[in-house]
Design a protein around this motif. Structure first.
Motif, PDB file in Angstrom:
ATOM      1  N   GLY A   1      23.460  42.933  36.325  1.00 29.06           N
ATOM      2  CA  GLY A   1      24.838  42.721  36.761  1.00 29.06           C
ATOM      3  C   GLY A   1      25.637  41.945  35.741  1.00 29.06           C
ATOM      4  N   ARG A   2      26.949  42.057  35.866  1.00 29.36           N
ATOM      5  CA  ARG A   2      27.815  41.342  34.923  1.00 29.36           C
ATOM      6  C   ARG A   2      28.989  40.734  35.651  1.00 29.36           C
ATOM      7  N   MET A   3      29.485  39.622  35.073  1.00 33.03           N
ATOM      8  CA  MET A   3      30.637  38.953  35.662  1.00 33.03           C
ATOM      9  C   MET A   3      31.618  38.564  34.578  1.00 33.03           C
ATOM     10  N   ALA A   4      32.870  38.491  34.978  1.00 30.55           N
ATOM     11  CA  ALA A   4      33.932  37.973  34.115  1.00 30.55           C
ATOM     12  C   ALA A   4      34.726  36.993  34.967  1.00 30.55           C
TER      13      ALA A   4
ATOM     14  N   ALA B   1      38.841  34.322  32.225  1.00 28.16           N
ATOM     15  CA  ALA B   1      38.497  35.147  31.056  1.00 28.16           C
ATOM     16  C   ALA B   1      38.061  36.529  31.540  1.00 28.16           C
ATOM     17  N   PRO B   2      38.986  37.324  32.101  1.00 28.24           N
ATOM     18  CA  PRO B   2      38.612  38.575  32.745  1.00 28.24           C
ATOM     19  C   PRO B   2      38.064  39.661  31.821  1.00 28.24           C
TER      20      PRO B   2
ATOM     21  N   GLY C   1      36.945  38.712  37.781  1.00 28.49           N
ATOM     22  CA  GLY C   1      37.992  37.865  38.328  1.00 28.49           C
ATOM     23  C   GLY C   1      39.292  38.004  37.572  1.00 28.49           C
ATOM     24  N   TYR C   2      40.357  37.556  38.218  1.00 27.41           N
ATOM     25  CA  TYR C   2      41.677  37.518  37.573  1.00 27.41           C
ATOM     26  C   TYR C   2      42.476  36.417  38.204  1.00 27.41           C
ATOM     27  N   LEU C   3      43.422  35.879  37.462  1.00 29.03           N
ATOM     28  CA  LEU C   3      44.337  34.857  37.967  1.00 29.03           C
ATOM     29  C   LEU C   3      45.706  35.467  38.185  1.00 29.03           C
ATOM     30  N   THR C   4      46.315  35.140  39.316  1.00 33.97           N
ATOM     31  CA  THR C   4      47.681  35.555  39.589  1.00 33.97           C
ATOM     32  C   THR C   4      48.641  34.433  39.175  1.00 33.97           C
TER      33      THR C   4
END
Length: 129
Positions: free
Chosen positions: A40-43, A47-48, A125-128
């Motif tokens: 599995g991988r994550m961001a 740091a998407p 992930g992402y930031l709004t």
């Protein structure tokens, strides 16, 4: 696939997302890494496009961060079941960190069933704001 089977998968995937937030807040990095498929991988939301791949690397990335007190609040979890062993999900998250501004963003997830367990194949992930 029946409606009941689809609902059970949706519930298991939503639980996985909530469990991730709780274990993250508890600082249980072994348990957090175990929620990912072996490859599995994550961001992270900050740091998407910087992927961290594999359970060992994910655990190490969390261990490398300075300790902090956090509370992740997850909402608007929507799981789309693709088949009996794969799903995708989107969720919103508000991150409260002691002595820091609140961050709001979310995650796009790809989830897989391995044996009897649903795991993250990919968590971006992402930031709004």
């Amino acid at each position: 696939m029946t409606a009941d089977e689809t609902a059970r998968i949706e519930q298991a995937c939503a639980r996985l997302i909530a469990r991730y937030a709780n274990l993250n807040d508890a600082g249980d990095w072994d348990a957090v890494a175990a929620l990912y498929a072996p490859d599995g991988r994550m961001a992270r939301p900050t740091a998407p496009d910087a992927w961290i791949v594999g359970r060992d690397a994910i655990r190490a990335a969390f261990l490398a961060r300075p300790a902090r007190i956090t509370r992740h609040l997850c909402a608007n979890i929507v799981v789309d079941v693709l088949d009996a062993d794969t799903a995708v999900a989107e969720s919103a998250v508000a991150l409260f960190v002691a002595d820091a501004p609140v961050r709001v963003g979310g995650f796009h997830d790809r989830l897989v069933r391995i044996g009897d367990h649903w795991l993250f194949a990919e968590r971006r992930g992402y930031l709004t704001f």
